[in-house]
Write a protein that holds these residues in place. Structure first.
Motif, short mmCIF file in Angstrom:
data_model
loop_
_atom_site.label_atom_id
_atom_site.label_comp_id
_atom_site.label_asym_id
_atom_site.label_seq_id
_atom_site.Cartn_x
_atom_site.Cartn_y
_atom_site.Cartn_z
N ARG A 12 4.38 -7.86 16.76
CA ARG A 12 3.50 -8.14 16.95
C ARG A 12 2.75 -9.41 17.29
O ARG A 12 3.44 -10.48 16.92
N TYR B 264 -4.47 3.75 14.40
CA TYR B 264 -3.67 2.39 14.63
C TYR B 264 -1.83 2.73 14.68
O TYR B 264 -1.17 2.63 16.01
N LEU B 265 -1.42 3.45 13.89
CA LEU B 265 -0.09 3.78 13.86
C LEU B 265 -0.11 5.36 14.87
O LEU B 265 0.90 5.20 15.48
N MET C 83 2.67 0.81 7.61
CA MET C 83 1.93 -0.72 8.03
C MET C 83 2.77 -1.69 6.57
O MET C 83 2.62 -1.55 5.28
N GLU D 1 0.12 -6.42 7.86
CA GLU D 1 0.36 -5.56 8.83
C GLU D 1 -1.42 -5.14 8.81
O GLU D 1 -2.56 -5.46 9.11
N SER E 104 -6.12 -4.82 10.82
CA SER E 104 -6.65 -2.98 10.60
C SER E 104 -8.36 -3.90 9.87
O SER E 104 -8.10 -5.14 9.61
#
Lengths: 766, 163, 81
Positions: free
Chosen positions: A54, A279-280, A299, A303, A308
């Protein structure tokens, strides 16, 4: 008992056996024994662990990404970056939850030209262990060109602010601006003539307010397991509010056929709107496709906070005028909502809800959707409404006090009721705002004596609620039991309420019906768990499916009795001849008909596939007492009462749970929760220690009163109840603080340092 | 780096496992032993979703290293029911609808049992402060606190009856 | 004839008009009639609008009947958390 149920005028015409009772939930034992499988609890043989690299920068151009060292690390099986995702055209398309721009979504799941916030994903790896995956992330070299960033909404609107999207031209403004800006969109709702209205006003209150982004803060982090086979068939298990919506997004982002992705929703550990987006999931699918192995991604809490959710922070101006006898003549609001890195803040519903509780002739609301270098906002419980209604309800309270009127009486004098034209346009059907205000006023809490340094506040709230596309199937088993298949993940006990409605229709015992949340390949498309729609819409589909099954059961009995099927009726779980003319036959139970289903035409399955219309809005009114510690600035909620219209509470215990949970989330929003960014544009509190949600010792018991003004469009009168409870708390607490201290707070959160400072200033100012 | 061999007792059973030096008790329970009832909500000891008993003491499993477990005894949510009979706390949580999503529930049950083992007659305030390390985002805690107080009452009643 | 009311930003696509009398027996016919009268409104009609018929909000309901003399509001679609 402090928890009451007040039934409204439209009494249900049939006697109900299950609806309105408090049975144990069917998934309960799994959840108290640790057996229930949540997102991170699922594993497959040969599974790899996926991790995301990230951005440490709030805003930077990505000059290059070199993954070669990570790729050769033993144990690394796949690496993906922006190069593994096709670019998408900028177009807003319907994808379940309102409109989605896949050009933005593909950039949010994996940064392309630039990173736009601290925590933005830039690469992902899949490796044989957690440790190898972590080592691999450190070997990925990203060459960033840092750019100036902007965190604050007002700064982002300045003409010389750093631009997140160099091509963003404000929509909704005529003529279109000739220069790009961070303002994605301007929305406007107006009725009547506000200038004329303010001219009639004898008292006007105008204030500006500020709220901070707050996170949904579900306890379960995002998690999924993806398995893509060599022929491109994909299986995905994930924690989500809507697995059909996940399927659609993933298919689009990865260029796959929808039929190739089967998504199974795990048990979900809270969502509150934050698990309506992906997201993932696309990353795990891409990694799994590359590695030809299952990939699990989970996550960390850090994270979750950085990448998010959250919902918008906002800057708002509210102006309301009234006559001396307490009639509001005009109301005006400017709402500037942060969208985060990509457009799409909930300013539109915020603008529509702002004055919805009131019967007004002259209203003007202008909303701005503004991008900033923060994570893209996601839906959060009544998205947009708690922010604008907070500001409005504070002004309403101040106006009432200036007029010397009781704040509930002032609201009653201006309250929306059936036939009132809502500020966003149409007229309301039967609604329960007046009833909640009356119940609040009559509640012993409202007149209980207050102690020293205590104050009392009230506020009302509104949310639309929705219906939407929904399927249900009810399999009648050969022994007379039934399996109910639904497509909305159960976050708060909905399997119980849906089974209760099925039991009511079938006339069999609740424990003879087993519910499952079907996967996307087993049941037709079903929109997500959100918009307070599940008990309403999946309930409607369940009732329809049960009635379909009952029709078939009656037909089979008719065949056996050799009479027309319309001569058979269903009563309390039995097929019976309809009247004396139909013939004299011994009633057949569901189990008896089911037992011979194979001989009378085959299995009996009830189906429903609907787009549920007719959701009923829900209004609530909250009363809160606070106590202020003048030495530390700490505000303690000492008593709290929620009054809300449920239409019909199918399972009152879980309705109360929604009221209580929403109120406490609102208490956190009011008093403690906020995203704190440093000068460097990095989030400084991405953990539960510093992002402090309410704990058990922070709050009192939350009393509830369930008002029931039935929704005429639902067979049992159900309205959604999940979202409205988070709307009133922020204003109710602000108003209680004004009562306790004589100080009007206009910023959230009202954390101890801010309260202490305000007390000091008030003392210095005399 | 070589893995560490550990022999320990989990829920009364002798268990051996290999773990990395930096793996936590929670990692071991979930990933090595497939006891996924304990949840990871934060990994930093702030949410309590991984509450377990270690040698009779309430701990966050995410704050204990797996390699420290040699010769010690761990009790998890998976061992709370007695065969097919739910613990009174488990039953009262269901009766009071004291869970919504249920992800915090295992940790809260383990923590609540630790409280009642120590203090069979807690006040509402004592329950609230004891559970202050266990975050729940769904319920607002009202029904959780009621369920714990009700279970405590029932358990005291049973004890009195047994005497 | 149904009376259509356009709320919010929609008047930007209708040259400022907010009220319109239209012959339409259902929502789809209403969208078609509106699109013919206001071509700039067309891209917004079927994808992003909800329709309130005499106060009751409908989303994605093409064939919902519109009674004669009904009051129809066009407003943004609503989702939720």
């Amino acid at each position: 008992m402090p928890n009451d149920v007040k039934t409204g005028s439209l009494a249900p015409d049939k006697k109900l056996k299950w609806v309105g009772t408090r049975p144990l939930r069917p998934d309960g034992v799994d959840k108290v024994t640790g057996r229930a499988k949540f997102g991170a609890d699922f594993s497959l043989p040969g599974m790899l662990i996926g991790k995301v690299l990230r951005s440490p920068h709030p805003h930077a151009r990505i000059k290059s990404i070199d993954t070669s060292k990570a790729e050769v690390l033993p144990g690394v099986k796949a690496v993906v970056t922006r190069d593994d995702f096709h670019d998408m055209e900028s177009e807003f398309v319907p994808a379940g939850e309102m409109l989605v721009n896949y050009r933005d979504m593909v950039r949010n799941v994996m940064a392309r030209e630039k990173v736009l916030y601290d925590g933005h994903a830039v690469a992902a790896v899949a490796a044989t262990s957690n440790a190898v995956a972590k080592r691999a992330l450190k070997l990925i070299e990203v060459d960033y060109e840092p750019l100036p960033h902007v965190i604050d909404v007002l700064e982002a609107m300045e003409p010389d602010a750093p631009l997140l999207h160099e091509d963003m031209i404000t929509a909704g403004v005529e003529p279109a601006p000739d220069k790009p800006s961070n303002v994605a969109k301007v929305v406007e709702f107006a009725i009547g003539d506000v200038e004329a209205g303010f001219a009639q006003a004898e008292v006007i209150v105008e204030r500006t307010f500020q709220t901070k982004p707050v996170h949904q803060a579900y306890i379960e982090p995002h998690a999924c397991v993806a398995s893509v086979s060599e022929d491109g068939q994909a299986e995905l298990w994930c924690t989500t509010q809507g697995h059909y919506v996940v399927r659609g997004h993933c298919a689009r982002l990865l260029g796959m056929d929808v039929s190739k992705i089967r998504v199974t929703a795990s048990e979900i550990g809270g969502g509150f709107g934050g698990k309506t987006v992906v997201y993932l999931e696309p990353l795990a699918l891409a990694l799994s496709a590359k590695a030809c192995r299952p990939v699990k991604m989970v996550m960390s809490r850090d994270e979750v906070f950085r990448a998010s959710g959250p919902t918008s922070g906002a800057h708002m101006r509210i102006k309301v005028g009234a006559t001396k006898d307490g009639r509001i003549t005009a109301a005006e609001a400017d709402l500037k909502y942060q969208a985060g890195a990509f457009q799409g803040s909930p300013v539109q519903p915020g603008a529509m809800c702002a004055f919805a509780p009131y019967d007004l002739e002259n209203v003007k609301v202008v909303g701005y959707d503004v991008v900033t270098n923060r994570p893209k906002v996601a839906a959060y419980r009544a998205p947009g409404a708690p922010i604008s209604e907070y500001a409005v309800e504070c002004v309403i309270d101040e106006l009432a006090r200036k007029l010397g009127l009781d704040p509930i009486d002032f609201r009653l004098a201006n309250a929306a009721k059936e036939g009132t034209r809502a500020a966003y346009g149409p007229k309301f059907g039967p609604i329960g705002l007046v009833e909640t205000l009356q119940e609040a006023k009559a509640h012993p809490h409202y007149t209980a004596p207050l102690g020293p340094d205590q104050g009392r506040g009230v506020a009302s709230g509104f949310w639309f609620n929705i219906g939407g596309e929904t399927c249900a199937a009810l399999n009648i088993n050969e022994d007379g039991t039934a399996a109910l298949m639904i497509g909305t993940p159960d976050i708060g006990g909905s399997r119980a309420s849906l089974c209760m409605m099925a039991a009511e229709e079938l006339g069999i015992d609740l424990d003879r019906i087993r519910p499952i949340i079907a996967d996307t390949s087993s049941l037709g498309y079903t929109f997500l768990t959100g918009g307070s729609r599940v008990t309403f819409a999946s309930g409607m589909a369940t009732i329809d499916a049960a009635q379909d099954a009952v029709r078939q059961l009656c037909e089979r009995a008719a065949k056996i009795w050799e009479i027309p099927s319309d001569a058979v009726e269903w009563e309390d779980g039995y097929a019976k001849p309809a009247g004396a003319n139909a013939g004299d036959f011994e009633p057949m139970s569901l189990a008896e008909v089911a037992k011979v289903a194979g001989k009378t035409g085959g299995p009996i399955v009830g189906h429903a596939q609907i787009n549920a219309q007719g959701a009923g809005p829900s209004f609530g009114t909250h009363i809160v007492d606070v106590e202020v510690d003048r030495e530390t600035g700490r505000v303690t909620v000492v008593r709290y009462t929620v009054v809300q219209d449920a239409g019909k509470a199918v399972h009152p215990a879980y309705v109360e749970g929604q009221y209580q949970g929403g109120a406490v989330q609102g208490i956190g929003w009011a008093l403690n929760e906020e995203y704190i960014y440093g000068e460097d544009g990095r989030l400084e509190n991405p953990g539960f220690l510093d992002y402090r949600i309410p704990v058990a010792s922070d709050v009192p018991m939350i009393d509830t009163v369930i008002v029931e003004v039935p929704n005429p469009r639902h067979p049992y009168g159900v309205r959604g109840v999940g979202e409205t409870p988070i709307v009133p708390p922020m204003a109710a607490i602000t108003n209680a603080l004004a009562d306790a201290l004589g100080i009007r707070f206009t910023e959230l959160p009202m954390s101890p340092p801010k309260v202490l400072e305000a007390i000091g200033e008030a003392a210095a100012g005399g | 780096m070589a893995k560490v061999h550990v022999a320990t007792t989990i829920n009364g059973d002798a268990v051996e496992f290999l773990c990395e030096a930096d793996e936590t008790l929670l990692d071991v329970l979930r990933d090595e032993l497939h006891l996924t009832g304990s949840k990871e909500g934060c990994g930093s000891g702030d949410c309590g979703a991984c509450s377990v008993m270690l040698d009779g003491r309430l701990v966050c499993a995410c704050l204990v290293l797996g390699a420290e477990l040699g010769g010690r005894a761990v009790e998890t949510i998976e061992n709370m029911a007695d065969g097919e009979v739910l613990h009174p706390l488990q039953r009262k949580f269901l009766e009071h609808a004291a869970l919504q999503c249920g992800v915090c529930t295992p940790g809260i049950l383990v923590a609540a049992k630790a409280l009642l083992d120590k203090n069979p007659e807690p006040s509402e305030t004592e329950v609230r402060y004891w559970l202050a390390g266990n975050l729940c985002r769904c319920t607002g805690y009202d029904k959780i606190v009621r369920a714990v107080l009700d279970a405590a009452g029932e358990m005291r009643g049973e004890l009195t009856h047994a005497e | 004839m149904a009376r259509g009311v356009l709320t919010g930003n929609l008047r930007k696509f209708t040259g400022g008009e907010t009220e319109v009398e239209l012959e339409a027996g259902n929502v789809r016919q209403l969208f078609r009639a509106l699109g013919e009268r206001y071509p700039n409104l067309r891209p917004h009609l079927e994808e992003s609008l909800a329709v309130a018929i005499d106060g009751q909000i409908y989303q994605d309901a093409w064939f919902e009947p519109i009674p004669p003399d009904a009051e129809v509001h066009l407003l943004p679609q609503i989702a939720g958390g």
